[in-house]
Design a protein around this motif. Sequence first.
Motif, short mmCIF file in Angstrom:
data_model
loop_
_atom_site.label_atom_id
_atom_site.label_comp_id
_atom_site.label_asym_id
_atom_site.label_seq_id
_atom_site.Cartn_x
_atom_site.Cartn_y
_atom_site.Cartn_z
N ARG A 1 0.83 -1.34 0.06
CA ARG A 1 0.05 -0.02 -0.18
C ARG A 1 0.79 1.16 0.04
O ARG A 1 1.87 1.21 0.47
N MET B 1 -8.67 5.90 -5.23
CA MET B 1 -7.98 6.01 -6.49
C MET B 1 -8.82 6.01 -7.74
O MET B 1 -9.80 5.51 -7.76
N ASN C 1 -6.74 2.87 -2.45
CA ASN C 1 -5.29 2.00 -2.79
C ASN C 1 -5.12 1.03 -2.00
O ASN C 1 -4.72 -0.17 -2.54
N THR D 1 -4.46 -2.50 -4.00
CA THR D 1 -3.29 -3.43 -3.89
C THR D 1 -3.52 -4.77 -3.42
O THR D 1 -3.01 -5.95 -3.91
N THR E 1 0.81 10.38 -5.06
CA THR E 1 0.40 9.20 -4.98
C THR E 1 -0.32 8.95 -3.71
O THR E 1 -1.14 8.10 -3.57
#
Length: 299
Positions: free
Chosen positions: A182, A190, A225, A229, A260
């Motif tokens: 992560r 996201m 995220n 992942t 990010t």
Amino acid sequence: MRIVMAGASGFLGTRLTDRLRQHGHDVHRLVRQPATWDPGQGRLDSELLAGADAVINLAGANIGGQRWTAGYKRVLRASRVNTTDTIARTIARLPAADRPRALLQSSAVGWYGDTGDQEVTEEASAGNTFLADLCRVWEAAARPAEDAGVRVVLLRTAPVLDRTGSLLKPLLPLFKLGGGARLGGGRQWMAWIALADWLGATEFLLEREDLAGPVNLVSARQCTNAEFTRALADRLHRPALFSVPGPVLDVVLGELGGETRRSQRVVPAVLRDAGFSWAYPDIESGLAAALRPEPAIGR
């Protein structure tokens, strides 16, 4: 339909050209030539656009191509704004009978900055990050074409899922080795879209003469995220037990590391309300399509 495309040699441009030609469109690549097409000098021979049904502009330096030094930020801005401004002004100078009916202009969901847990549609204002400011001036550069009466569609594109694309390509070797992780806390939302859906949505917007203005090219369902992942690790049958602390991302990626960790819960309201149908609406189906041996081009 006769289409002129800038940025046709890039990741998305190459695949969009193939798709449109497969569907019977006549696509002309706008190739840089000092005498006829030089956006750095604001030069574009109007004959290259005259009589086209539509222009698609996907040109722009790679956002993740390198660290965001002051010099590379100038490259990112100039490669987008100069190209868009030159195309839009050339379209506006054409006689009305020779103007393209539509300009599909690339942009990005970076427009929204960090939205936290709040869902945002195309009506939301720009954020206050570097990418948000970049998108603001990028989109504004297309205004001369809009002022000339041309239908302008602003393609606010999310990172596109494909094994050869910028989002997955650097991650796959790490995840295959069991090093998937992560980013930061992983709670950030996201924005993403499957390649086939991006291609389908762009062709959909090309043909829908009633649609104009900003359009979010994102998946029908958002994910965090951490969910991304986990889904990628499951698809590759590998563990993903780690997280990369924010300070480490900052050291490795510089200012891009902060991007990010930004949360973007972007909703594709225009596409949804216009009746567009996603082939890969959720992250599980999107990753399944992206990791096929051959990327899905058509639908």
